[in-house]
Design an enzyme around this catalytic site. Structure first.
Site, PDB file in Angstrom:
ATOM      1  N   TYR A  54       0.771  -1.129   0.021  1.00  0.00           N
ATOM      2  CA  TYR A  54      -0.105   0.030   0.078  1.00  0.00           C
ATOM      3  C   TYR A  54       0.815   1.163  -0.178  1.00  0.00           C
ATOM      4  CZ  TYR A  54      -4.573  -2.019   1.005  1.00  0.00           C
ATOM      5  OH  TYR A  54      -5.830  -2.601   0.841  1.00  0.00           O
ATOM      6  N   LYS A 111       3.306 -15.116   2.953  1.00  0.00           N
ATOM      7  CA  LYS A 111       3.380 -16.066   1.749  1.00  0.00           C
ATOM      8  C   LYS A 111       5.034 -16.199   1.824  1.00  0.00           C
ATOM      9  CE  LYS A 111       2.165 -17.822  -2.132  1.00  0.00           C
ATOM     10  NZ  LYS A 111       1.338 -19.056  -2.277  1.00  0.00           N
ATOM     11  N   ASP A 135      -2.772 -18.195   0.887  1.00  0.00           N
ATOM     12  CA  ASP A 135      -3.679 -18.919   0.032  1.00  0.00           C
ATOM     13  C   ASP A 135      -4.347 -20.179   0.892  1.00  0.00           C
ATOM     14  OD1 ASP A 135      -1.205 -20.293   0.345  1.00  0.00           O
ATOM     15  OD2 ASP A 135      -1.144 -20.953  -1.862  1.00  0.00           O
ATOM     16  N   ASP A 183      -6.463  -6.831   4.174  1.00  0.00           N
ATOM     17  CA  ASP A 183      -7.378  -6.323   3.680  1.00  0.00           C
ATOM     18  C   ASP A 183      -8.374  -7.509   2.888  1.00  0.00           C
ATOM     19  OD1 ASP A 183      -9.040  -4.273   2.463  1.00  0.00           O
ATOM     20  OD2 ASP A 183      -7.990  -4.765   0.408  1.00  0.00           O
ATOM     21  N   ASP A 211     -12.280  -9.235   4.561  1.00  0.00           N
ATOM     22  CA  ASP A 211     -13.488  -8.966   3.890  1.00  0.00           C
ATOM     23  C   ASP A 211     -14.222 -10.406   3.898  1.00  0.00           C
ATOM     24  OD1 ASP A 211     -13.396  -6.478   3.115  1.00  0.00           O
ATOM     25  OD2 ASP A 211     -14.377  -6.688   1.096  1.00  0.00           O
TER      26      ASP A 211
HETATM   27  C1  IPM Z   1     -10.523  -0.977   3.847  1.00  0.00           C
HETATM   28  C2  IPM Z   1     -10.744  -0.513   2.378  1.00  0.00           C
HETATM   29  C3  IPM Z   1      -9.541   0.503   2.180  1.00  0.00           C
HETATM   30  C4  IPM Z   1      -8.343  -0.423   2.137  1.00  0.00           C
HETATM   31  C5  IPM Z   1      -9.824   1.091   0.890  1.00  0.00           C
HETATM   32  C6  IPM Z   1     -11.075   1.751   0.818  1.00  0.00           C
HETATM   33  C7  IPM Z   1      -8.686   2.084   0.593  1.00  0.00           C
HETATM   34  O1  IPM Z   1     -10.764  -1.519   1.771  1.00  0.00           O
HETATM   35  O2  IPM Z   1     -10.501  -0.400   4.760  1.00  0.00           O
HETATM   36  O3  IPM Z   1     -10.396  -2.458   3.973  1.00  0.00           O
HETATM   37  O4  IPM Z   1      -7.856  -1.112   1.215  1.00  0.00           O
HETATM   38  O5  IPM Z   1      -7.525  -0.501   3.171  1.00  0.00           O
HETATM   39 MG    MG Z   2     -11.008  -3.637   2.315  1.00  0.00          MG
END
Ligand code: IPM
Ligand code: MG
Length: 358
Positions: free
Chosen positions: A138, A193, A225, A249, A253
Site C-alpha cells: 500500500y 507468503k 492462500d 484487507d 472481507d
Molecule cells: C478497507 C478498504 C480500504 C483499504 C480502501 C477503501 C482504501 O478496503 O479499509 O479495507 O484497502 O484499506
Molecule cells: Mg478492504
C-alpha cells in the site's frame, strides 16, 4: 472526551448519523462525549479540493478518538489518484500512525442463517484479525505506471508497487497481536507468503522473535492462500490472526461473510498509545446511498470498540453490544441480514431501536 466524526461518502453519513444518536444517548446518560464533524474522502474533495483537508486532519489529531463512516464513490474515480477519496483514508491512517487494525469477525447466533456457510460451520465463530495498516504494498516505494521496453520489441506501459516491511513495523504489530491473543484464547496464526516472498520471509522471522516474549501463546504460521481456504473450510480453528496490509484487507472481507454480512463488522485502527480511529470495515456502498436501507450496526459497534480500546469505558462498550444483541433477538433486520420470518427495518429504524434498548 472529544470525538472527531468523519461521515465521508455514500452511505457514510446515514450510518454515522445512527452512531451519533447512540453517542448522544450515552452522553445524556452521564458520559461526556463531545462530537465535531469534518469532511473526508469525496466530501473533503468537494469541500476543500482535498480528500483529507488540513482542518480535518487537525481535528482528528486533536480529538481523543475518531469515528469514520466510509469513503469513495464512482463520481470521484475519474480524479487523479492523489485526489481520490481512498487516498484521504490511507493518508489519515498514515499521518496518525494507526498501524494496528483490529477487525473482529464475530457471529451473533441470531444471524447464523444469514451466513452463506452452513450454520454448523460458523456457529460460535469469534476471530480477531490484526491487520498491519501503514506499510506493505500500500505504501512501499517505488510505485507507479511508466513506459518501459517491451520483451517483444517496442515499448509498453508497466504498473508496479513495492511490497516492503521494515522489521520494526512487523515487530510492533506482532506485539499488539500477541497482546490481544493473551487476552483471548492464546492462539495466534501469522499469515504470510514466505514460500515466495522475501518480505514475508522477514515477517515470519520477526514474528518468531517476538513470540519469545509470549511463551503462553500458541503460535502457528500459514500461507495466505491456505488461510483463505481454511477460513471457509473450518473458520473456528482460528483465534487471532496477524497479517500484513494487503493480505489482511482481503482476508477480513472474507471473514466478514462468515458472520452473515459485512454490514455487521466494526474495526479499530490504533497507534502505539491506543489512540485510534474507528470505522465499519465495509465501504461506502454508493449503489444504496441515500436510501436509508444500509446496516448501521457495524458503525454502532465501532463506537463500542472506541469506548473499549481508546476511552477505557468497558461498561459503556458492553451496553452498546448488549443493545445490538437485543435488537437482533427481537428479530429486527436491515435488508442485508434479512431472512424469512424476521422484520425488515430501515437504517434509521435500526439506529432508533438500538437507542431504545440502551
Ligand atoms: C478497507 C478498504 C480500504 C483499504 C480502501 C477503501 C482504501 O478496503 O479499509 O479495507 O484497502 O484499506
Ligand atoms: Mg478492504
Amino acid at each position: 472526551m472529544k470525538i472527531a466524526v468523519l461521515p465521508g461518502d455514500g452511505i457514510g453519513p446515514e450510518i454515522v448519523a445512527q452512531a451519533v444518536k447512540v453517542m448522544k444517548a450515552l452522553s445524556s446518560d452521564g458520559l461526556k462525549l463531545e462530537m465535531e464533524e469534518a469532511p473526508i474522502g469525496g466530501a473533503g474533495y468537494d469541500a476543500a479540493g482535498d480528500p483529507l483537508p488540513a482542518s480535518t486532519l487537525e481535528l482528528a489529531k486533536a480529538a481523543d478518538a475518531v469515528l469514520l463512516g466510509a469513503v469513495g464513490g464512482p463520481r470521484y474515480d475519474v480524479l487523479d489518484r492523489p485526489l481520490r477519496p481512498e487516498r484521504g483514508l490511507l493518508r489519515i491512517r498514515k499521518e496518525m500512525n494507526l498501524f494496528a487494525n483490529l477487525r473482529p469477525a464475530f457471529l451473533y447466533p441470531e444471524l447464523a442463517s444469514a451466513s452463506t456457510l452452513r450454520p454448523e460451520v460458523v456457529a460460535g465463530l469469534d476471530i480477531m484479525i490484526v491487520r498491519e495498516l501503514t506499510g506493505d504494498v500500500y505504501f512501499g516505494q517505488p510505485r507507479g505506471i511508466e513506459t518501459r521496453p517491451s520483451p517483444n520489441g517496442g515499448s509498453e506501459r508497466v504498473g508496479f508497487n513495492t511490497m516492503l516491511y521494515a522489521e520494526s513495523e512487523v515487530r510492533r504489530v506482532a506485539h499488539v497481536a500477541f497482546g490481544i491473543a493473551m487476552k483471548r484464547g492464546k492462539k495466534l496464526c501469522s499469515v504470510e507468503k514466505a514460500n515466495v516472498l522475501e518480505c514475508s520471509e522477514l515477517w515470519k522471522e520477526v514474528v518468531l522473535e517476538v513470540a519469545k516474549d509470549y511463551p503462553e501463546v500458541e503460535l502457528s504460521h500459514m500461507y495466505v492462500d491456505n488461510a483463505a481456504m481454511q477460513l471457509v473450510r473450518n473458520p473456528r480453528q482460528f483465534d487471532v490472526i496477524v497479517t500484513g496490509n494487503i493480505f489482511g484487507d482481503i482476508l477480513s472481507d472474507e471473514a466478514s461473510m462468515l458472520t452473515g454480512s459485512i454490514g455487521m463488522l466494526a474495526s479499530a485502527s490504533l497507534d502505539q498509545n491506543n489512540k485510534g480511529m474507528y470505522e465499519p470495515i465495509h465501504g461506502s456502498a454508493p449503489d444504496i446511498a441515500g436510501k436509508d436501507i444500509a446496516n448501521p450496526l457495524a458503525t454502532i459497534l465501532s463506537v463500542a470498540m472506541m469506548l473499549r480500546y481508546t476511552l477505557n469505558q468497558e461498561a459503556a462498550a458492553q451496553r452498546i453490544e448488549n443493545a445490538v444483541k437485543k435488537v437482533l433477538a427481537q428479530g429486527l433486520r436491515t435488508a442485508d441480514i434479512f431472512t424469512e420470518g424476521t422484520q425488515k427495518v430501515s437504517c434509521s429504524q435500526m439506529g432508533d431501536a438500538v437507542v431504545k434498548q440502551l
